[in-house]
Scaffold this motif. Structure first.
Motif, mmCIF file in Angstrom:
data_model
loop_
_atom_site.group_PDB
_atom_site.id
_atom_site.type_symbol
_atom_site.label_atom_id
_atom_site.label_comp_id
_atom_site.label_asym_id
_atom_site.label_seq_id
_atom_site.Cartn_x
_atom_site.Cartn_y
_atom_site.Cartn_z
ATOM 1 N N GLU A 92 0.834 -1.198 0.000
ATOM 2 C CA GLU A 92 0.000 0.000 0.000
ATOM 3 C C GLU A 92 0.874 1.256 0.000
ATOM 4 O O GLU A 92 0.572 2.245 -0.678
ATOM 5 N N GLN A 93 1.982 1.228 0.747
ATOM 6 C CA GLN A 93 2.868 2.392 0.808
ATOM 7 C C GLN A 93 3.456 2.710 -0.572
ATOM 8 O O GLN A 93 3.493 3.874 -0.992
ATOM 9 N N GLN A 94 3.941 1.685 -1.258
ATOM 10 C CA GLN A 94 4.518 1.880 -2.592
ATOM 11 C C GLN A 94 3.471 2.386 -3.571
ATOM 12 O O GLN A 94 3.752 3.257 -4.409
ATOM 13 N N TYR A 95 2.283 1.838 -3.466
ATOM 14 C CA TYR A 95 1.178 2.197 -4.363
ATOM 15 C C TYR A 95 0.797 3.667 -4.216
ATOM 16 O O TYR A 95 0.654 4.397 -5.207
ATOM 17 N N ILE A 96 0.654 4.116 -2.993
ATOM 18 C CA ILE A 96 0.273 5.512 -2.756
ATOM 19 C C ILE A 96 1.407 6.452 -3.142
ATOM 20 O O ILE A 96 1.172 7.540 -3.682
ATOM 21 N N TRP A 97 2.621 6.038 -2.897
ATOM 22 C CA TRP A 97 3.753 6.873 -3.301
ATOM 23 C C TRP A 97 3.768 7.074 -4.815
ATOM 24 O O TRP A 97 3.904 8.191 -5.301
ATOM 25 N N LEU A 98 3.602 5.993 -5.554
ATOM 26 C CA LEU A 98 3.670 6.068 -7.011
ATOM 27 C C LEU A 98 2.525 6.886 -7.591
ATOM 28 O O LEU A 98 2.724 7.670 -8.522
ATOM 29 N N THR A 99 1.326 6.720 -7.057
ATOM 30 C CA THR A 99 0.155 7.389 -7.640
ATOM 31 C C THR A 99 -0.010 8.824 -7.166
ATOM 32 O O THR A 99 -0.533 9.658 -7.906
ATOM 33 N N LEU A 100 0.427 9.133 -5.964
ATOM 34 C CA LEU A 100 0.098 10.438 -5.384
ATOM 35 C C LEU A 100 1.287 11.313 -5.002
ATOM 36 O O LEU A 100 1.238 12.529 -5.172
ATOM 37 N N LEU A 101 2.331 10.721 -4.484
ATOM 38 C CA LEU A 101 3.338 11.527 -3.801
ATOM 39 C C LEU A 101 4.655 11.684 -4.542
ATOM 40 O O LEU A 101 5.448 12.555 -4.196
ATOM 41 N N ALA A 102 4.912 10.862 -5.547
ATOM 42 C CA ALA A 102 6.166 10.990 -6.300
ATOM 43 C C ALA A 102 6.136 12.268 -7.122
ATOM 44 O O ALA A 102 5.246 12.463 -7.941
ATOM 45 N N LYS A 103 7.110 13.123 -6.929
ATOM 46 C CA LYS A 103 7.139 14.429 -7.594
ATOM 47 C C LYS A 103 8.420 14.684 -8.383
ATOM 48 O O LYS A 103 8.469 15.606 -9.196
ATOM 49 N N ARG A 104 9.440 13.896 -8.132
ATOM 50 C CA ARG A 104 10.751 14.166 -8.722
ATOM 51 C C ARG A 104 11.274 12.965 -9.494
ATOM 52 O O ARG A 104 11.028 11.811 -9.126
ATOM 53 N N CYS A 105 12.028 13.246 -10.552
ATOM 54 C CA CYS A 105 12.630 12.208 -11.372
ATOM 55 C C CYS A 105 13.575 11.343 -10.545
ATOM 56 O O CYS A 105 14.364 11.856 -9.745
ATOM 57 N N ASN A 109 16.335 14.163 -10.355
ATOM 58 C CA ASN A 109 15.610 14.950 -9.355
ATOM 59 C C ASN A 109 14.885 16.163 -9.935
ATOM 60 O O ASN A 109 14.413 17.023 -9.192
ATOM 61 N N ASN A 110 14.778 16.226 -11.253
ATOM 62 C CA ASN A 110 13.960 17.286 -11.852
ATOM 63 C C ASN A 110 12.480 16.951 -11.679
ATOM 64 O O ASN A 110 12.118 15.835 -11.327
ATOM 65 N N SER A 111 11.623 17.927 -11.980
ATOM 66 C CA SER A 111 10.190 17.727 -11.810
ATOM 67 C C SER A 111 9.687 16.603 -12.704
ATOM 68 O O SER A 111 10.117 16.442 -13.845
ATOM 69 N N ARG A 123 7.093 1.338 -13.242
ATOM 70 C CA ARG A 123 6.767 1.917 -11.931
ATOM 71 C C ARG A 123 7.867 2.835 -11.439
ATOM 72 O O ARG A 123 8.267 2.804 -10.266
ATOM 73 N N GLU A 124 8.373 3.626 -12.357
ATOM 74 C CA GLU A 124 9.382 4.627 -12.046
ATOM 75 C C GLU A 124 8.905 5.978 -12.557
ATOM 76 O O GLU A 124 8.224 6.049 -13.581
ATOM 77 N N VAL A 125 9.257 7.043 -11.852
ATOM 78 C CA VAL A 125 8.897 8.389 -12.312
ATOM 79 C C VAL A 125 10.148 9.073 -12.852
ATOM 80 O O VAL A 125 11.183 9.119 -12.201
ATOM 81 N N LEU A 126 10.049 9.563 -14.080
ATOM 82 C CA LEU A 126 11.170 10.195 -14.764
ATOM 83 C C LEU A 126 10.729 11.514 -15.376
ATOM 84 O O LEU A 126 9.567 11.652 -15.789
#
Length: 227
Positions: A92-105, A109-111, A123-126
């Motif tokens: 659940e923690q990983q899921y919420i982080w990926l969908t809601l809280l991840a803000k940086r590459c 570390n860019n937006s 499942r990575e934010v870039l």
């Protein structure tokens, strides 16, 4: 003592705790008290609390069933998005982080541009720059000549969001290299054929699951459910 604040996503009020006790006392409370307090918090609050100290981080990042139920209850009662249960291999923690809280590459570390591309394969934010460097964009009905015919059908792809009618698929270069390596190690044509059939079936199943979470993202985006 607790107090209610604004509503989020049309669900029940967010509950925030008023700091009434010194930190030294709060950190020595029984576990049952902590668990009771956590049930009043939003997912964002739980993440904030997990950064207070190692004790809270260890407790709130646990994969134990009772902690997972706290996060799940918090998500369901405070959020309209995400509403699907997490993928079977995500907490659940990983899921919420990926969908809601991840803000940086993840890399520079860019937006990170939420909904700029589907996150459900890697499942990575870039950021857009790192994404373009790590993927191969393939247009509909076009196939790279440097790859064995049919190999891309063995690799899950990321949908690249575009306002044009052109259909683009982004294949992660690391996945392409791995598939090419596995394919090249096979000796006979029968082995290669059997490998492709197996991988294509696996890829179809992966994409079937990915599509469900992508639909959830589309609904959140077009209905302004994401905060």
């Amino acid at each position: 003592m607790v107090k209610s604040t604004k509503r989020l996503g049309g669900k029940q009020p967010i509950i925030r705790l008023s700091p009434l006790l010194p930190r030294s006392i709060i950190l020595t409370l029984p576990l049952t008290i902590y668990l009771q307090i956590f049930t009043y918090l939003t997912p964002q609050d739980l993440y904030s609390l997990s950064s207070v100290c190692k004790k809270f981080r260890k407790l709130l990042w646990s994969t134990k069933q009772n902690i997972q139920e706290i996060w799940k209850s918090s998500r369901i009662h405070n959020l309209s998005y995400p509403s699907l249960t997490p993928p079977s291999d995500m907490t659940e923690q990983q899921y919420i982080w990926l969908t809601l809280l991840a803000k940086r590459c993840k890399f520079c570390n860019n937006s990170y541009n939420k909904f700029g591309y589907s996150v459900w394969v890697k499942r990575e934010v870039l950021c857009s720059k790192c994404f373009s460097e790590r993927t191969l964009l393939v247009r509909d009905k076009m196939f790279p000549k440097f790859l064995p015919q049919g190999l891309l059908d063995c690799i899950p792809y990321t949908k690249f969001m575009t306002w044009s009618s052109e259909k683009l698929r982004a294949y992660w270069i690391s996945d392409i290299k791995l598939a090419k390596k596995e394919y090249s190690l096979l000796k006979s044509n029968k082995q290669k054929k059997d490998w492709m059939i197996k991988k294509q079936k696996e890829t179809k199943e992966i994409m079937r699951k990915v599509n469900a979470y992508e639909r959830q993202d589309y609904v959140a985006y077009f209905n302004n459910l994401y905060y």
